[in-house]
Design an enzyme around this catalytic site. Structure first.
Site, PDB file in Angstrom:
ATOM      1  N   ASP A   1       5.522   0.240  12.257  1.00  0.00           N
ATOM      2  CA  ASP A   1       5.500  -0.383  10.929  1.00  0.00           C
ATOM      3  C   ASP A   1       4.803   0.501   9.896  1.00  0.00           C
ATOM      4  O   ASP A   1       3.997   1.379  10.236  1.00  0.00           O
ATOM      5  CB  ASP A   1       4.747  -1.718  10.983  1.00  0.00           C
ATOM      6  CG  ASP A   1       5.517  -2.803  11.706  1.00  0.00           C
ATOM      7  OD1 ASP A   1       6.558  -2.502  12.307  1.00  0.00           O
ATOM      8  OD2 ASP A   1       5.053  -3.963  11.672  1.00  0.00           O
TER       9      ASP A   1
ATOM     10  N   HIS B   1       2.004   1.401  14.563  1.00  0.00           N
ATOM     11  CA  HIS B   1       2.123   1.854  13.171  1.00  0.00           C
ATOM     12  C   HIS B   1       2.174   3.377  13.155  1.00  0.00           C
ATOM     13  O   HIS B   1       1.314   4.021  13.775  1.00  0.00           O
ATOM     14  CB  HIS B   1       0.940   1.350  12.341  1.00  0.00           C
ATOM     15  CG  HIS B   1       0.865  -0.147  12.251  1.00  0.00           C
ATOM     16  ND1 HIS B   1       0.389  -0.921  13.295  1.00  0.00           N
ATOM     17  CD2 HIS B   1       1.214  -1.002  11.262  1.00  0.00           C
ATOM     18  CE1 HIS B   1       0.450  -2.200  12.949  1.00  0.00           C
ATOM     19  NE2 HIS B   1       0.945  -2.285  11.725  1.00  0.00           N
TER      20      HIS B   1
END
Length: 271
Positions: free
Chosen positions: A84, A228
């Protein structure tokens, strides 16, 4: 369709001024498929290329994705690694490590992060077989936004990624995993399935490569793993966690591959 062929005619006409050695394909050739997105002619992508040519240069080449794979996650130990908040400075390193392990992943991107400096990275994702996902424009909680604001968060991100790659995304992840009926309805309008996760590595909280690798290595078959690609410690952890999952004979798949397809608006966790 008439608009598309008008644009095609204009582009072919613009090509007449180029060197004779560069043959201009006819409308009946296979070349017009380059302007199709999801099997449909996309006038916006075509128009951007036409405008680039009229400025005197051919514009960026749109990436070509590998052909779809036939993967049966009912028979294989599949895991879907997801990243992400990018693309960012670390994303290229993430792609390098994934390539070394022949691993495909899903990248849920922020529209505001798709810039002149990162467009080539996003195109590389497509060409290496990764799935592109919508993570909103600026990472607000989508719950509580007005309908217009919610639409802007998703639609602007859809548009900027499509302009960069020719790909219309089909999956999204609501920031913070925060969703409701209004988010579901807007996601459905935009053609986006809602993808949650099963294993949170907490790499956003614990910037510790050892912890991230350990948590990821605990993935079970069918899990969607949340990471991430903006944290250096995640990049540091990635080779170790992939080595561990390699040892356990996992197959790395995109989210739609794991799920066997997705339905716009629907919310997904582990299959």
């Amino acid at each position: 369709m008439r608009v598309g062929w008008v644009l095609l005619s204009l582009l072919l006409a613009a090509g007449c001024g180029e060197a004779r050695s560069h043959a201009v394909p006819s409308p009946s050739s296979k070349s017009h498929h380059a302007f199709r997105v999801g099997g449909q002619f996309d006038a916006e992508v075509f128009g951007s290329r036409l405008a680039a040519r009229q400025r005197g240069w051919p514009g960026p080449r749109m990436p070509v994705a590998p052909p779809p794979r036939k993967i049966d996650c009912r028979q294989l130990k599949c895991v879907a690694l997801t990243f992400d908040d990018g693309p960012g400075d670390q994303t290229g390193h993430v792609l390098d490590v994934l390539a070394a392990h022949h691993a495909r992943a899903t990248f849920f991107m922020l529209g505001e992060m798709v810039t002149d400096n990162t467009r080539d990275i996003v195109r590389r994702m497509v060409s290496e077989g990764h799935e592109l996902g919508n993570h909103s424009w600026g990472h607000p909680s989508l719950v509580g936004l007005s309908e217009a604001a919610l639409r802007r968060e998703l639609e602007r991100t859809q548009d900027v990624v499509q302009q960069a790659t020719g790909v219309r995304m089909r999956v999204m992840r609501p920031p913070y995993g925060s969703t409701n009926h209004e988010v579901e309805a807007m996601a459905k309008q935009q053609g986006l399935a809602q993808i949650m996760w099963d294993l949170d590595t907490l790499d956003w909280r614990d910037r510790n490569a050892g912890l991230v690798a350990k948590r990821s290595g605990e993935a079970k078959p069918g899990d969607i793993v949340l990471m991430h690609d903006i944290h250096p410690t995640t990049v540091e952890a990635l080779p170790r966690l992939l080595d561990e999952l390699d040892r356990k004979k996992f197959t790395y798949v995109t989210v739609p591959e794991l799920l066997g397809g997705v339905t716009p608006g629907k919310q997904y966790h582990n299959k």
